[in-house]
Design an enzyme around this catalytic site. Structure first.
Site, mmCIF file in Angstrom:
data_model
loop_
_atom_site.group_PDB
_atom_site.id
_atom_site.type_symbol
_atom_site.label_atom_id
_atom_site.label_comp_id
_atom_site.label_asym_id
_atom_site.label_seq_id
_atom_site.Cartn_x
_atom_site.Cartn_y
_atom_site.Cartn_z
ATOM 1 N N SER A 142 1.092 -0.901 0.041
ATOM 2 C CA SER A 142 -0.309 0.227 0.316
ATOM 3 C C SER A 142 1.015 1.818 -0.138
ATOM 4 C CB SER A 142 -1.126 0.030 1.042
ATOM 5 O OG SER A 142 -1.717 1.736 1.381
ATOM 6 N N TYR A 155 -2.270 -1.475 10.116
ATOM 7 C CA TYR A 155 -2.064 -1.857 8.922
ATOM 8 C C TYR A 155 -1.278 -1.024 7.820
ATOM 9 C CZ TYR A 155 -3.660 -0.809 4.129
ATOM 10 O OH TYR A 155 -4.319 -0.880 1.955
#
Length: 260
Positions: A142, A155
């Site tokens: 990401s 995350y």
């Protein structure tokens, strides 16, 4: 076609980014294993690929379960005789500030993103090391592999850690002709992202429109979401790249949100 006679395993592939990549690989000639916690949804994706003329297999897989991951890789090899590409894509999200985040919620997120990636890596490498042609490990990172945002500590931490795992695979796998790379998308309008919009609006005390405008897309060059097709194209390029000139890298596709 760029992936003719290749066999690929994608986790979290029943929907979203995973499905888009699976469908793209199949159109490029790959045999694709659709691994997902939701077997019925995986069967639906596999059926759609077959109806479009591709070859696909659905697998029930909890990526945090070592036995399930190993069995999934074994099923792919039993069906098609090899494993050329493995994409660790399965992921979840939890929105909460660090000072109230429970250890259980921390572990739930990191288990899927990081432990799951390790288990897929381990099982895939054992097969790829037996193949003269080696293989390709891919990780769905990401922009949060590169920077942080509030409310997403587990995350962000897990996505950062994928960079280290990928680079280690690149070093260890080179002697066995195994490459590895990380795909780093910006915000893609998947169900995972759609769920974050009201969650962040509530946590930050702003409107959902402000979350999209001032949080998610604020630093892009065109205020556009990254698309499923964008990420499928990157995943195809990395899977089909012919040499180790491209290994141990992280490729960002984020409309300029993060530049490196």
């Amino acid at each position: 076609m760029r992936m003719t006679d290749k066999t690929a395993l994608i986790t979290g592939a029943a929907g979203g980014i995973g499905r888009a990549v699976a469908e793209r690989y199949a159109r490029e000639g790959a045999r694709v294993a659709i691994a997902d916690l939701d077997l019925a949804a995986a069967e639906g994706t596999a059926a759609a690929i077959r109806e479009a003329g591709g070859e696909a297999l659905a697998l029930a897989m909890d990526v945090t379960d070592e036995t399930a991951v190993n069995a999934g890789v074994e099923a792919v090899v039993a069906r098609w005789g090899r494993l050329d590409v493995a994409l660790a894509n399965a992921g979840i999200q939890h929105i909460e500030p660090l000072h109230t985040l429970s250890f259980a919620d921390w572990r739930k997120v990191t288990a899927v993103h990081l432990d799951g990636a390790f288990l897929v890596t381990s099982a895939a490498l054992r097969q790829m090391y037996q193949q003269p042609e080696g293989g390709c490990l891919l990780y769905m990172g990401s922009v949060h592999s590169k920077l942080a945002s509030p409310l997403k500590a587990p995350y962000v931490a897990a996505k950062h850690a994928l960079l280290g795992l990928c680079r280690t695979v690149a070093k260890e796998g080179a002697a066995h002709r195994v490459r590895s790379n990380v795909i780093c998308p910006g915000f893609v309008r998947t169900p995972l992202v759609d769920r974050q919009i009201p969650e962040q609006a509530q946590a930050l005390g702003i409107s959902e429109e402000a979350v999209v405008r001032d949080v998610m897309l604020k630093d892009t060059v065109d205020q556009e979401f990254t698309t499923l097709d964008d990420i499928a194209e990157v995943a195809l390029h990395l899977a089909a790249f012919p040499t180790a000139a491209l290994t141990g890298q992280s490729i960002v596709a984020s409309h300029g949100w993060y530049m490196q």
